[in-house]
Design a protein around this motif. Structure first.
Motif, PDB file in Angstrom:
ATOM      1  N   LEU A  37       0.817  -1.213   0.000  1.00 12.72           N
ATOM      2  CA  LEU A  37       0.000   0.000   0.000  1.00 12.72           C
ATOM      3  C   LEU A  37       0.851   1.264   0.000  1.00 12.72           C
ATOM      4  CD1 LEU A  37      -2.787  -1.107   2.512  1.00 12.72           C
ATOM      5  CD2 LEU A  37      -3.070  -0.695   0.056  1.00 12.72           C
ATOM      6  N   THR A  38       2.064   1.155   0.501  1.00 12.16           N
ATOM      7  CA  THR A  38       2.970   2.309   0.484  1.00 12.16           C
ATOM      8  C   THR A  38       3.158   2.839  -0.934  1.00 12.16           C
ATOM      9  OG1 THR A  38       4.180   1.349   2.347  1.00 12.16           O
ATOM     10  CG2 THR A  38       5.263   3.146   1.147  1.00 12.16           C
ATOM     11  N   TYR A  39       3.252   1.916  -1.887  1.00 10.24           N
ATOM     12  CA  TYR A  39       3.589   2.278  -3.267  1.00 10.24           C
ATOM     13  C   TYR A  39       2.392   2.093  -4.211  1.00 10.24           C
ATOM     14  CZ  TYR A  39       7.989   1.563  -0.879  1.00 10.24           C
ATOM     15  OH  TYR A  39       9.015   1.625   0.031  1.00 10.24           O
ATOM     16  N   LEU A  40       1.177   2.211  -3.655  1.00  3.61           N
ATOM     17  CA  LEU A  40      -0.049   1.893  -4.378  1.00  3.61           C
ATOM     18  C   LEU A  40      -0.139   2.573  -5.737  1.00  3.61           C
ATOM     19  CD1 LEU A  40      -2.828   0.444  -4.185  1.00  3.61           C
ATOM     20  CD2 LEU A  40      -3.731   2.592  -3.271  1.00  3.61           C
ATOM     21  N   ARG A  41       0.253   3.848  -5.816  1.00  3.20           N
ATOM     22  CA  ARG A  41       0.076   4.580  -7.072  1.00  3.20           C
ATOM     23  C   ARG A  41       1.382   5.187  -7.587  1.00  3.20           C
ATOM     24  NH1 ARG A  41      -4.975   8.370  -7.421  1.00  3.20           N
ATOM     25  NH2 ARG A  41      -4.295   8.162  -9.593  1.00  3.20           N
ATOM     26  N   PHE A  42       2.498   4.658  -7.100  1.00  2.00           N
ATOM     27  CA  PHE A  42       3.777   5.099  -7.656  1.00  2.00           C
ATOM     28  C   PHE A  42       3.839   4.734  -9.152  1.00  2.00           C
ATOM     29  CE2 PHE A  42       7.266   6.004  -4.407  1.00  2.00           C
ATOM     30  CZ  PHE A  42       6.368   6.515  -3.470  1.00  2.00           C
ATOM     31  N   PRO A  43       4.442   5.577  -9.983  1.00  4.29           N
ATOM     32  CA  PRO A  43       4.645   5.208 -11.390  1.00  4.29           C
ATOM     33  C   PRO A  43       5.472   3.929 -11.477  1.00  4.29           C
ATOM     34  CG  PRO A  43       5.093   7.539 -11.045  1.00  4.29           C
ATOM     35  CD  PRO A  43       4.943   6.928  -9.684  1.00  4.29           C
ATOM     36  N   PRO A  44       5.274   3.130 -12.534  1.00  5.45           N
ATOM     37  CA  PRO A  44       6.015   1.873 -12.643  1.00  5.45           C
ATOM     38  C   PRO A  44       7.519   2.088 -12.781  1.00  5.45           C
ATOM     39  CG  PRO A  44       4.849   2.365 -14.685  1.00  5.45           C
ATOM     40  CD  PRO A  44       4.362   3.352 -13.667  1.00  5.45           C
ATOM     41  N   SER A  45       8.264   1.102 -12.330  1.00  2.00           N
ATOM     42  CA  SER A  45       9.712   1.102 -12.535  1.00  2.00           C
ATOM     43  C   SER A  45      10.011   0.494 -13.893  1.00  2.00           C
ATOM     44  CB  SER A  45      10.404   0.284 -11.444  1.00  2.00           C
ATOM     45  OG  SER A  45      10.254   0.879 -10.186  1.00  2.00           O
ATOM     46  N   GLU A  46      11.076   0.961 -14.519  1.00  4.52           N
ATOM     47  CA  GLU A  46      11.463   0.465 -15.835  1.00  4.52           C
ATOM     48  C   GLU A  46      12.913   0.000 -15.809  1.00  4.52           C
ATOM     49  OE1 GLU A  46       8.528   3.447 -18.395  1.00  4.52           O
ATOM     50  OE2 GLU A  46      10.694   3.818 -18.311  1.00  4.52           O
ATOM     51  N   CYS A  47      13.135  -1.148 -16.393  1.00  4.49           N
ATOM     52  CA  CYS A  47      14.470  -1.742 -16.432  1.00  4.49           C
ATOM     53  C   CYS A  47      14.720  -2.294 -17.821  1.00  4.49           C
ATOM     54  CB  CYS A  47      14.553  -2.860 -15.385  1.00  4.49           C
ATOM     55  SG  CYS A  47      16.059  -3.833 -15.445  1.00  4.49           S
ATOM     56  N   LEU A  48      15.911  -2.056 -18.353  1.00  5.82           N
ATOM     57  CA  LEU A  48      16.302  -2.576 -19.664  1.00  5.82           C
ATOM     58  C   LEU A  48      17.487  -3.521 -19.497  1.00  5.82           C
ATOM     59  CD1 LEU A  48      16.267   0.690 -21.821  1.00  5.82           C
ATOM     60  CD2 LEU A  48      14.385  -0.920 -21.448  1.00  5.82           C
ATOM     61  N   CYS A  49      17.408  -4.675 -20.163  1.00  7.27           N
ATOM     62  CA  CYS A  49      18.505  -5.635 -20.152  1.00  7.27           C
ATOM     63  C   CYS A  49      18.939  -5.891 -21.591  1.00  7.27           C
ATOM     64  CB  CYS A  49      18.070  -6.947 -19.498  1.00  7.27           C
ATOM     65  SG  CYS A  49      17.631  -6.799 -17.761  1.00  7.27           S
ATOM     66  N   LYS A 159      23.155  -7.728 -34.006  1.00  8.03           N
ATOM     67  CA  LYS A 159      23.858  -7.129 -32.868  1.00  8.03           C
ATOM     68  C   LYS A 159      23.439  -7.764 -31.549  1.00  8.03           C
ATOM     69  CE  LYS A 159      26.336  -3.827 -34.851  1.00  8.03           C
ATOM     70  NZ  LYS A 159      27.799  -3.684 -34.682  1.00  8.03           N
ATOM     71  N   GLY A 160      22.143  -7.839 -31.294  1.00  9.61           N
ATOM     72  CA  GLY A 160      21.652  -8.351 -30.027  1.00  9.61           C
ATOM     73  C   GLY A 160      20.187  -8.008 -29.847  1.00  9.61           C
ATOM     74  N   PHE A 161      19.732  -8.094 -28.621  1.00  8.81           N
ATOM     75  CA  PHE A 161      18.350  -7.735 -28.335  1.00  8.81           C
ATOM     76  C   PHE A 161      18.246  -7.171 -26.932  1.00  8.81           C
ATOM     77  CE2 PHE A 161      18.821 -12.150 -27.046  1.00  8.81           C
ATOM     78  CZ  PHE A 161      18.112 -12.260 -25.865  1.00  8.81           C
ATOM     79  N   CYS A 162      17.142  -6.490 -26.683  1.00 12.18           N
ATOM     80  CA  CYS A 162      16.908  -5.852 -25.392  1.00 12.18           C
ATOM     81  C   CYS A 162      15.572  -6.341 -24.833  1.00 12.18           C
ATOM     82  CB  CYS A 162      16.884  -4.327 -25.548  1.00 12.18           C
ATOM     83  SG  CYS A 162      16.357  -3.422 -24.064  1.00 12.18           S
ATOM     84  N   ILE A 163      15.550  -6.681 -23.560  1.00 12.31           N
ATOM     85  CA  ILE A 163      14.300  -6.987 -22.869  1.00 12.31           C
ATOM     86  C   ILE A 163      13.995  -5.827 -21.937  1.00 12.31           C
ATOM     87  CG2 ILE A 163      13.168  -8.492 -21.196  1.00 12.31           C
ATOM     88  CD1 ILE A 163      14.667 -10.828 -22.364  1.00 12.31           C
ATOM     89  N   GLY A 164      12.894  -5.145 -22.210  1.00 13.57           N
ATOM     90  CA  GLY A 164      12.455  -4.048 -21.376  1.00 13.57           C
ATOM     91  C   GLY A 164      11.330  -4.514 -20.465  1.00 13.57           C
ATOM     92  N   MET A 165      11.390  -4.101 -19.217  1.00 13.61           N
ATOM     93  CA  MET A 165      10.423  -4.563 -18.225  1.00 13.61           C
ATOM     94  C   MET A 165       9.882  -3.378 -17.438  1.00 13.61           C
ATOM     95  SD  MET A 165      10.979  -7.675 -15.479  1.00 13.61           S
ATOM     96  CE  MET A 165      12.305  -6.892 -14.542  1.00 13.61           C
ATOM     97  N   ALA A 166       8.551  -3.228 -17.415  1.00 21.07           N
ATOM     98  CA  ALA A 166       7.894  -2.217 -16.576  1.00 21.07           C
ATOM     99  C   ALA A 166       7.157  -2.957 -15.481  1.00 21.07           C
ATOM    100  CB  ALA A 166       6.934  -1.367 -17.403  1.00 21.07           C
ATOM    101  N   THR A 167       7.419  -2.613 -14.228  1.00 21.11           N
ATOM    102  CA  THR A 167       6.849  -3.328 -13.090  1.00 21.11           C
ATOM    103  C   THR A 167       6.132  -2.369 -12.154  1.00 21.11           C
ATOM    104  OG1 THR A 167       8.970  -3.131 -11.918  1.00 21.11           O
ATOM    105  CG2 THR A 167       8.580  -5.153 -13.156  1.00 21.11           C
ATOM    106  N   HIS A 168       5.034  -2.833 -11.586  1.00 18.03           N
ATOM    107  CA  HIS A 168       4.244  -2.010 -10.674  1.00 18.03           C
ATOM    108  C   HIS A 168       4.895  -2.004  -9.294  1.00 18.03           C
ATOM    109  CE1 HIS A 168       0.945  -0.106  -8.641  1.00 18.03           C
ATOM    110  NE2 HIS A 168       0.161  -0.154  -9.710  1.00 18.03           N
ATOM    111  N   HIS A 169       5.106  -0.809  -8.757  1.00 16.72           N
ATOM    112  CA  HIS A 169       5.772  -0.664  -7.465  1.00 16.72           C
ATOM    113  C   HIS A 169       5.009  -1.334  -6.327  1.00 16.72           C
ATOM    114  CE1 HIS A 169       9.520   1.378  -6.917  1.00 16.72           C
ATOM    115  NE2 HIS A 169       9.234   2.316  -7.790  1.00 16.72           N
TER     116      HIS A 169
END
Length: 470
Positions: A37-49, A159-169
């Protein structure tokens, strides 16, 4: 630089959890604790690999790699059913819930292709922050329903590829995000090598969603529910705003001309930083003084003084240093290491910019951060409600220095079957102003990777202070 035109969306598909009559066929409902509940409406975090793969020609990628990623994702999700579902808050309910519907729920996966400069993206040099944003997935939420996970796979031909991940806080902290990513990678590599999905995951990446043991002795659940109802109106500027909305607050805008870069602290440099602090705090060698000089403390202290010096300006301004503590092992009873959820608590200390700028600034800030960590033993959740409200209400006159990520998250051990991840980028820091901390390498090559996003003058000053301060 990757312009929107250079990233071509090829497909958007929905990947459901693999069928299992004992698991995925059953509706799952989880009630969030005060942590979530602390992070109920925080914008999602984004990570690229980013994964380097010289034989990633389009034919091989579309016939082998992407089908393997989708198949393994489906099997991995079987162990992570709550994140396949959504966060919702029914009108008749006094609290929100995480709900997984076996017949309806899935994870959105975007397939894209890009002709951008892959080699530049996986390097540590300075580049424009917005250059990375096209590789992060869109996170589509409404007031009544918010997904918890979105993914994007972007091919860079040959060249390669990227996995992008958006996760809910509200359900992912850094450790949970790493746990899921590594479980997906383990499953994919298993399928690539053995032709079938594993029946079990290794214990350290096999998630536990047992939340009932978490006790709310401070009454934080009700406090956070009420706080978000108030905050929602404040941020959305309307008396008609829905107090039960679960739509994440709008992302902060990325400042124009923002640059980002990665810097590294070797184990030898960390040793020198520790010695530097001990010259000013020789009493810290006494076990009874208990000065925490871990890699995390030393790295965060060093980066923060470089950031404050790079900003320059009024030495009497306040600096709000915010950091997060993983509470899994700190609760009574403790949670297992594989507990899944957002179980971090934000703590902070406030001091003047001059404390960072002094010759012995490293020793001053390391001592303050160490004391802040030591204070967790006396009151893990003391002032938690007020702290969140203050963090969301800081004015521009205060310099906020905050940390994303941590040592020990193991993002850099991710291998889907075609080699370890080459570069990990926490793109969320472009909007929050935080700096990122991750481990990279093993043994004698073990380093602490620091990611920063700054305007050019500050970036140049930061790079100078960072390289000459040890």
């Amino acid at each position: 630089m990757a312009s929107p035109n250079s990233v071509k969306i090829l497909d958007i598909c929905d990947v459901a959890a693999a069928y299992d009559h004992t698991k995925s066929a059953t509706e799952t409902i989880l009630s969030p604790t005060f942590f979530e509940l602390t992070y109920l409406r925080f914008p999602p975090s984004e990570c690229l690999c980013f994964f380097k793969l010289t034989d990633s020609n389009p034919t091989f990628f579309h016939s082998v790699i992407f089908p393997s990623l989708k198949q393994s994702l489906s099997h991995a999700l079987l162990h992570f059913l709550p994140i396949v579902g959504s966060l919702t808050w029914p009108p008749e309910s006094s609290r929100p819930f995480f709900v997984y519907h076996p017949k309806n729920d899935s994870v959105s996966v975007t397939l894209a292709e890009c002709n951008g400069d892959f080699d530049r993206l996986i390097g540590n040099g300075i580049h424009e922050a917005v250059e990375s944003h096209p590789y992060a997935p869109h996170f589509v939420a409404t007031e009544t329903r918010s997904p918890l996970l979105a993914l994007q796979v972007t091919l860079f031909p040959n060249k390669g590829f990227c996995i992008g991940m958006a996760t809910h806080h509200a359900i992912f902290d850094g450790k949970s995000a790493s746990m899921f990513l590594r479980a997906w990678a383990y499953t994919c590599k298993f399928i690539v090598e053995k032709g079938e999905a594993p029946c079990l995951l290794p214990a350290e990446i096999n998630p536990s969603f047992e939340w009932k043991s978490i006790q709310d002795s401070k009454g934080l659940e009700e406090a956070y529910i009420n706080l978000w109802a108030t905050m929602g109106k404040r941020f959305e500027s309307g008396s008609d705003s829905n107090p039960k909305s679960v739509k994440p607050l709008p992302k902060l805008e990325v400042q124009p001309n923002l640059l980002r870069a990665n810097f590294h602290l070797s184990s030898e440099v960390i040793k020198k930083l520790r010695e530097s602090v001990l010259r000013y705090h020789p009493e810290a060698t006494d076990p009874t003084k208990r000065l925490n000089l871990s890699t995390y403390v030393l790295a965060c202290s060093y980066v923060s003084i470089c950031l404050v010096k790079a900003r320059g300006g009024d030495a009497d301004r306040e600096v709000y240093f915010s950091w997060s503590a993983d509470c899994r092992s700190r609760l009574d009873p403790p949670l297992p290491p594989n507990h899944f959820g957002d179980t971090v608590v934000v703590h902070h200390f406030v001091c003047k910019a001059r404390d960072f700028m002094q010759e012995n600034g490293l020793a001053i800030i390391a001592e303050k951060l160490s004391a802040s960590i030591r204070g967790l033993e006396e009151g893990l959740f003391e002032g938690a409600n007020e702290r969140l409200e203050k963090l969301l209400s800081l004015g521009p006159e205060v310099q906020l220095v905050s940390v994303a990520g941590s040592t020990g998250l193991e993002f850099y051990t991710t291998d889907f079957g075609w080699g370890n991840v080459e570069k990990v980028e926490l793109t969320s820091i472009d909007r929050t102003g935080a700096f990122s901390v991750l481990d990279i390498g093993n043994g004698s090559d073990r380093r602490t990777e620091i990611g920063v996003a700054l305007k050019r003058p500050e970036m140049e000053s930061f790079a100078s202070f960072f390289s000459t301060g040890v």
